[in-house]
Design a protein around this motif. Sequence first.
Motif, PDB file in Angstrom:
ATOM      1  N   ASN A   1       0.841  -1.202   0.000  1.00 26.45           N
ATOM      2  CA  ASN A   1       0.000   0.000   0.000  1.00 26.45           C
ATOM      3  C   ASN A   1       0.869   1.242   0.000  1.00 26.45           C
ATOM      4  O   ASN A   1       1.871   1.306   0.694  1.00 26.45           O
TER       5      ASN A   1
ATOM      6  N   SER B   1      -1.076   3.317  -8.082  1.00 28.72           N
ATOM      7  CA  SER B   1      -2.190   4.105  -8.621  1.00 28.72           C
ATOM      8  C   SER B   1      -1.699   5.430  -9.185  1.00 28.72           C
ATOM      9  O   SER B   1      -2.167   5.890 -10.231  1.00 28.72           O
TER      10      SER B   1
ATOM     11  N   GLN C   1      -9.447   2.580  -8.874  1.00 31.81           N
ATOM     12  CA  GLN C   1      -9.395   1.786  -7.647  1.00 31.81           C
ATOM     13  C   GLN C   1     -10.664   2.002  -6.803  1.00 31.81           C
ATOM     14  O   GLN C   1     -11.277   1.050  -6.348  1.00 31.81           O
TER      15      GLN C   1
HETATM   16  N1  LIG Z   1      -3.513  13.382  -4.885  1.00 33.02           N
HETATM   17  C1  LIG Z   1      -2.571  13.069  -3.987  1.00 33.02           C
HETATM   18  N2  LIG Z   1      -2.085  14.032  -3.175  1.00 33.02           N
HETATM   19  C2  LIG Z   1      -1.127  13.748  -2.276  1.00 33.02           C
HETATM   20  N3  LIG Z   1      -0.615  12.541  -2.106  1.00 33.02           N
HETATM   21  C3  LIG Z   1      -1.047  11.535  -2.877  1.00 33.02           C
HETATM   22  C4  LIG Z   1      -2.051  11.749  -3.859  1.00 33.02           C
HETATM   23  N4  LIG Z   1      -2.307  10.580  -4.498  1.00 33.02           N
HETATM   24  C5  LIG Z   1      -1.490   9.677  -3.921  1.00 33.02           C
HETATM   25  N5  LIG Z   1      -0.741  10.241  -2.963  1.00 33.02           N
HETATM   26  C6  LIG Z   1       0.275   9.568  -2.145  1.00 33.02           C
HETATM   27  O1  LIG Z   1       1.163   8.890  -2.999  1.00 33.02           O
HETATM   28  C7  LIG Z   1       1.557   7.669  -2.417  1.00 33.02           C
HETATM   29  C8  LIG Z   1       1.304   6.551  -3.393  1.00 33.02           C
HETATM   30  O2  LIG Z   1      -0.093   6.351  -3.474  1.00 33.02           O
HETATM   31  P1  LIG Z   1      -0.791   5.299  -4.428  1.00 33.02           P
HETATM   32  O3  LIG Z   1      -2.255   5.548  -4.355  1.00 33.02           O
HETATM   33  O4  LIG Z   1      -0.173   5.318  -5.761  1.00 33.02           O
HETATM   34  O5  LIG Z   1      -0.451   3.927  -3.721  1.00 33.02           O
HETATM   35  P2  LIG Z   1      -0.823   2.488  -4.274  1.00 33.02           P
HETATM   36  O6  LIG Z   1       0.451   1.832  -4.596  1.00 33.02           O
HETATM   37  O7  LIG Z   1      -1.842   2.563  -5.305  1.00 33.02           O
HETATM   38  O8  LIG Z   1      -1.389   1.848  -2.938  1.00 33.02           O
HETATM   39  P3  LIG Z   1      -2.730   0.982  -2.715  1.00 33.02           P
HETATM   40  O9  LIG Z   1      -2.343  -0.416  -2.892  1.00 33.02           O
HETATM   41  O10 LIG Z   1      -3.090   1.291  -1.289  1.00 33.02           O
HETATM   42  O11 LIG Z   1      -3.726   1.463  -3.675  1.00 33.02           O
HETATM   43  C9  LIG Z   1       0.797   7.522  -1.112  1.00 33.02           C
HETATM   44  O12 LIG Z   1       1.652   7.920  -0.065  1.00 33.02           O
HETATM   45  C10 LIG Z   1      -0.333   8.485  -1.270  1.00 33.02           C
HETATM   46  O13 LIG Z   1      -0.725   9.003  -0.028  1.00 33.02           O
END
Ligand SMILES: Nc1ncnc2c1ncn2[C@@H]1O[C@H](COP(=O)(O)OP(=O)(O)OP(=O)(O)O)[C@@H](O)[C@H]1O
Lengths: 294, 251, 277
Positions: free
Chosen positions: B39, B44, B86
């Motif tokens: 996570n 994403s 997602q």
């Molecule tokens: N719009 C945003 N503004 C600030 N921080 C963000 C934003 N979108 C994502 N983040 C941060 O970027 C980082 C990566 O997030 P991301 O959603 O890509 O994780 P992920 O790999 O998709 O995780 P998960 O498996 O939980 O979906 C996280 O620390 C998240 O809080």
Amino acid sequence: MLTEQIVNGIVMGSLYALIAQGYTLVFGVLDKLNFAHGEIFMFGGYVAVASVAMGASIPLALLLALLACGALGLAVELVSFRKFRSHDAHITAALSSFAFGLVLLDLVQKAWGTEPVAIELPHALRIASVEFLGVRFSVVKLAILVVALVLMFALHLAIARTRLGRSIRAVAESATSAALYGINVTRVIQIVFLLASAMAGVAGAALAIRTGFAANEVGFTLGLKALAIMAIGGMGDLRGAFLGGLLIGVFEALAFQWGFGQIADTGVWLFMIFVLLVRPTGLFAARASKEARA
Amino acid sequence: MSALLEIRALHKQFRGLTALDDVSFDVAQGELLGLIGPNGAGKSVLINVVSGVYAASAGTVWLRGTDVTSLPTYQLARRGIARTYQNIRLFARMSVLENVLVADQRYSARPFRTLFAGGRREDCAAAEVLLERVGLAAKRDALAGTLAYGEARRLEIARALAGRPRLLFLDEPAAGMNELESEELAAVIRSFRAELDVIVLIEHDVALIRELSDRLVVMDSGKVIAVGKPAEVLADPRVIEAYLGAEEADG
Amino acid sequence: MIQDYVMQTGINILLAWSVYIILLSGSLSFANGGFMAIGAYVSAVLTVKFGIPLILAAALAGAAAFLFGIVVAYPALRTRGLYLILVTVGITASIKVMIESIDYVGGIQGFTGMSGASPWHVVTLVLVVGAALWLISHSRLQRMLDAVREDELVAASLGINVVHLKVACFGAGAFIAAVAGSFYAHYLLFVRPEDFGILPSVFIVLYVVLGGMNNLWGPPVGATIMTLVPEFTRGLAQWRPTVFGILIVLLLLVRPDGLLPFRVPTERRLRNRPNNP
Ligand SMILES: Nc1ncnc2c1ncn2[C@@H]1O[C@H](COP(=O)(O)OP(=O)(O)OP(=O)(O)O)[C@@H](O)[C@H]1O
Ligand SMILES: [Mg+2]
């Protein structure tokens, strides 16, 4: 002459700030615009006129305006906001409060007529002035300024230091999680409307005392301008509303002094548009806005 | 031959936070690429940057040899990039059928010339075929907002496919599904493979990802930490550690 | 008398639709009072000072407002929700104050000398605009607009040029508000800047919200009721604004989504499967 105009601007600006802080309090907590706010401010002036006519002193008149408008604020919350809490209801709430303002305006016109109503101030008070650094200042103006500043400082302390203030900030952050922590969200919102409207009421009364009469179009003219000032300072930002109010007050006074008062009116709106486009968090905000999450 | 999609030194910064840190990898024609990581790894965010939802802070995305990094979202869509979300983002107040119909790019490219264009019955028939394939034919006229979770996820896939994309990005399509549902979903994804040049699949369900992907890219804290065949990558100590570390931090 | 009713109702229906058209792409506009002012003043100047026939003048005024709308839409539509509402309020306020400062059109005193608008102009226009909206309401365009209104970001990732659609809607709304404003000015024979301030803008939005903003029938229903109710409550003469305001508050409480809140699907089972009911 110039100093006097600047002082006039600051006094007027402190009233703008009082009204704008009311808009911003409600926006901060609910993400909604209270379109009745301007008319509540207008009503404060008439409460002052009526109280003074019945023999009340100036401080008592201010207090009565504060109480009466605070009560009106509770009514607006109940009628125009209680049922429209959800995010996409912000238009409904805005229009409902607008209609509330229409009713209030009409009732005021029924009771006092459409012409401005003079407020009977003792002559001695009206001309009383003090000299400071070689410039004469009217006591009434200074008193108004002091009242406005004290009120705003008290509000600042209440929000920053007290338990009530913590609850308000919690609800502003997220009503759902505030509720989980046992905060009575409805009560907090009521208090916010009470505070916002009470301050607008004092501003209305102060304006009436300063100009010598209560007028029913100020809700629409000055009340709406305060809305623009709130946006200029930053929506939901108390400090921004305060600084924005002073800035516009002084700007208008100077524009008037130099003979382009007409244009100042458009200036405020164009300036607001500019700020909303370029810096939507407001002129005085420290942080930039967040990128939307996907 | 150069790869179909090349991601080069991609960076994404959110104020203080570095969500993508020098991400580079290729995706080849015909490939189903699994994208995994704990996570917050940045999976994403990567999809959001490639599909134009976020602007990259630095780096380049090459699509068939063209730099598409700074194209607006709708132009990326017209170049064949489609995606799901997602946190499901259907048009809740529109019907299931409308959700699919609206994604037809022959019309979205020239909205005002569609007013008098015919062929609506054919469009509906095509949309119904898609709905049939994801198992939603019976829900054709339901409002999208009333769908159950698994159905909504499948409708997102159908909507993404309705624009006849060449590249499909799926962001945790099996999240919240039970085993039977994810089995069905795997079958659906497999059935569309031949029609697409590339599928990129983000998934936490290791069984599903092992079963479907040709290759895996593993991310952690915004970086790519491993690339390769699923069996090898999943045995890589660094990958195991990234997941275990994340689990320890969670628990 | 009946002419007045037709005229007022028709103009308010057009104005309500001008807000509705902008709302099709998800933006709520309080700028339409300002667009109406542009229409009224531009057409009035054209007919009075240049002797151009009314219909042509109205079309030119509409075109001017269309251009103006598009030019302001590009920056304005970068904002959303309440921020956009404030920007559009600001547009109306600025237009009004600017007209007040133009002596060529009479400033605060107002402008007069125009005439010649008849209810038939307005009725025809209502029918034309209504037919166009009806055509759109069953189209793929409507579907794309609905998508933009529900979720701009997703719409864009489906290949829809969101900015293009939103700006076009803004321009179209400005056009219709301005044409309505032209006929308004040439029917009343006299206009002042304060006829077009923020108050009328809010009322136009009220027509749409009270009538229902998810289908093309809501706005005219809202506009008609809101125009005629005050007219037929003359018995209450001196309490009219109060009664009117209370009525609005109550209506919003009872029907927060408007009198006709439904959305009409752009594609339905019955249309496409005649043999399979
Ligand atoms: N719009 C945003 N503004 C600030 N921080 C963000 C934003 N979108 C994502 N983040 C941060 O970027 C980082 C990566 O997030 P991301 O959603 O890509 O994780 P992920 O790999 O998709 O995780 P998960 O498996 O939980 O979906 C996280 O620390 C998240 O809080
Ligand atoms: Mg994710």
